[in-house]
Design an enzyme around this catalytic site. Structure first.
Site, PDB file in Angstrom:
ATOM      1  N   GLU A 253       5.070 124.422  26.023  1.00  0.00           N
ATOM      2  CA  GLU A 253       5.799 124.115  24.779  1.00  0.00           C
ATOM      3  C   GLU A 253       4.873 123.693  23.634  1.00  0.00           C
ATOM      4  O   GLU A 253       5.121 122.689  22.962  1.00  0.00           O
ATOM      5  CB  GLU A 253       6.820 123.003  25.068  1.00  0.00           C
ATOM      6  CG  GLU A 253       7.855 123.431  26.086  1.00  0.00           C
ATOM      7  CD  GLU A 253       8.897 122.372  26.391  1.00  0.00           C
ATOM      8  OE1 GLU A 253      10.079 122.729  26.501  1.00  0.00           O
ATOM      9  OE2 GLU A 253       8.533 121.176  26.532  1.00  0.00           O
TER      10      GLU A 253
HETATM   11  C1  ACM Z   1       8.150 121.723  30.955  1.00  0.00           C
HETATM   12  O1  ACM Z   1       9.250 121.545  31.465  1.00  0.00           O
HETATM   13  N1  ACM Z   1       7.977 121.505  29.649  1.00  0.00           N
HETATM   14  C2  ACM Z   1       7.022 122.167  31.729  1.00  0.00           C
END
Ligand code: ACM
Ligand code: ZN
Length: 482
Positions: A253
């Site tokens: 992310e």
């Molecule tokens: C994640 O759940 N951001 C790896």
């Protein structure tokens, strides 16, 4: 019928004969057994636990403990032969969004040991908090380990693990044959680090430890040499605390909003002949991966980190993002021979409500066929944005982690598992574990459960960041004419 979890590979019971308590137990190390394998032979006169290693014997003891619980006085004679299907059997606890004390963590480690899990993935850094002490960079905990509140609730959250705490937990795990994998997440999820050391960001502006959730646009600057120096020094310090050969570098992310406007990042793209910001992430992470490789460690990265195809070095892919694009990145790496850890969002993410991820769904989770050859194992992660207490953490974790443990050891069927779970709950009771009982809720209850969860999650997410995510995607599309 022996009610054992994870169920052993081979159980040959002779119900016509029994062994009576007090049981006489002999432990034997035999070179005929490999790695984590063991056997248990119960005869009328004695019980023999055999393995090739201390770890194997430890697992034999864990199985025998369950047998004794079921047959405290008269145990049917039996010959058990057992070994796990996968070498990686993990649990992840996010101690960054909320802080859990060493004693609370150790209780989970005890349950992991009962389940023959062997990797504790310790998520230690986030936008909302930094939880690991550093002597070189003290501000990481002085400033980075505290947030004033969460989504306006007025309740401060703080805490970090001293080096002594970490050594103690690593040793506690080692006694239970569990290795500890620290995660220092980068270049995203690094808001607390940038609040502590603003030079890490593209703009160098002062910022606060994040008080909302959601995907933050603030990623560390990948164009300035000072960022690399910081991480090389910090990781050297962190690696000293963790003997495990794996080291998690996150990579998930990472919204590249800042990079689009940063002259240093744009310059790095040009100078290194990179195609775009995704390749800049690969370039950035490859330098860090290589650094930890030089220190004898293998990196682990979340699969959505891998959009830029130019990753190099020794790393394992942790598969969580299941959409087509992110699956393709993991499949591409698997085809190159990289190992995969199976942690799919819709099956193994323990933070989501049982209405969305009931126990039966977790038990039935099936790795993609493309991963079959390179599957190292599975891990169930517990993220703690909405998990404020250890009681809630346990409710979310058990029994889904128990299902994950059996899948990685010796997958059977959900019906027999649910039956055996009743017996296992009596053992959890002796540890005062707050496990869930409504793990396969009815359709209506499940839906109410899910709506409540997402209403809370939406209320605590940063609306500003959500808007910015959309804008950033648009800017990237325009820039690269996608
Ligand atoms: C994640 O759940 N951001 C790896
Ligand atoms: Zn930058």
């Amino acid at each position: 019928m022996f009610n054992i979890i994870p169920y052993p590979k081979e159980v040959k019971a002779d119900n016509s004969r029994t062994c009576s308590a007090p049981y006489i137990v002999n432990k034997v190390i035999s070179p005929r057994y490999e790695n984590e394998a063991y056997s248990i032979r119960v005869t009328p006169d004695e019980i023999v636990l055999k393995a090739g290693t201390e770890k194997g014997l430890f697992y034999a003891e864990k199985t025998f403990l369950q047998m004794k619980k079921q047959y405290p006085d008269n145990m049917p004679c039996v010959h058990i032969k057992d070994a796990p299907d996968y070498p990686y059997r993990g649990y992840m606890l996010d101690c960054a969004r909320h802080f859990f004390t060493p004693a609370e963590i150790k209780k989970q480690i005890d349950i992991m040991a009962l389940l023959k899990l062997n990797y504790f993935h310790w998520h230690l850094t986030e936008d909302q908090g930094w939880r690991i002490e550093s002597d070189i960079y003290p501000n990481l905990t002085v400033k980075g380990s505290k947030r004033k509140q969460t989504a306006g609730d007025g309740k401060p959250v703080e805490g970090y693990y001293t080096k002594a705490d970490i050594k103690d937990i690593v040793a506690y795990c080692a006694e239970r044959h569990i290795e500890v994998i620290p995660e220092i997440d980068l270049p995203g999820h690094s808001g607390a680090a940038m609040a502590a050391y603003p030079f890490l960001s593209c703009t160098g502006k002062e910022m606060e430890v994040e008080e909302y959730y959601g995907v933050s646009p603030h990623v560390v600057c990948a164009g300035k040499e000072t960022t690399y120096e910081f991480y090389f020094r910090l990781l050297t310090e962190v690696m000293e605390l963790f003997p495990c050969k794996y080291f998690h570098l996150g990579g998930d992310e990472a919204m590249k909003a800042n990079w689009l406007d940063c002259p240093d990042c744009q310059n790095a793209i040009k100078e290194n002949n990179l195609k775009d910001e995704e390749e800049l992430q690969a370039h950035f992470m490859t330098r860090i991966i290589r650094f930890i490789n030089e220190n004898g460690k293998t990196a682990i990265l979340w699969n959505d980190a891998l959009a830029g195809g130019n990753f190099e070095g020794d790393f394992v892919v942790q598969y969580w993002q299941q959409n087509r694009k992110n699956s393709e990145y993991a499949i591409r790496e698997a085809q190159k021979g990289r190992k995969i850890i199976w942690s799919p969002f819709f099956d193994l993410y323990l933070d989501y409500p049982y209405g969305m991820t009931p126990l039966k769904k977790t038990y039935k989770s099936t790795p993609l066929p493309e991963f079959r050859d390179g599957l190292l194992g599975m891990e169930a992660p517990l993220w703690t944005e909405h998990v404020e207490t250890i009681e809630k953490a346990e409710y979310q974790t058990y029994p889904r982690l128990i299902a994950c443990a059996e899948k990685t050891w010796n997958e059977r069927d959900i019906r027999s598992f649910t039956f055996r779970l009743n017996q296992f709950e009596r053992i959890l009771d002796t540890y005062a574990v707050h496990y869930a009982k409504d793990y396969n809720p009815s359709f209506v209850k499940g839906k109410i459960n899910v709506v409540k969860f997402f209403r809370t999650a939406f209320g605590r997410a940063s609306k500003e960041y959500m808007k910015l995510a959309g804008k950033t995607r648009k800017r990237i599309k325009e820039k690269y004419k996608l």
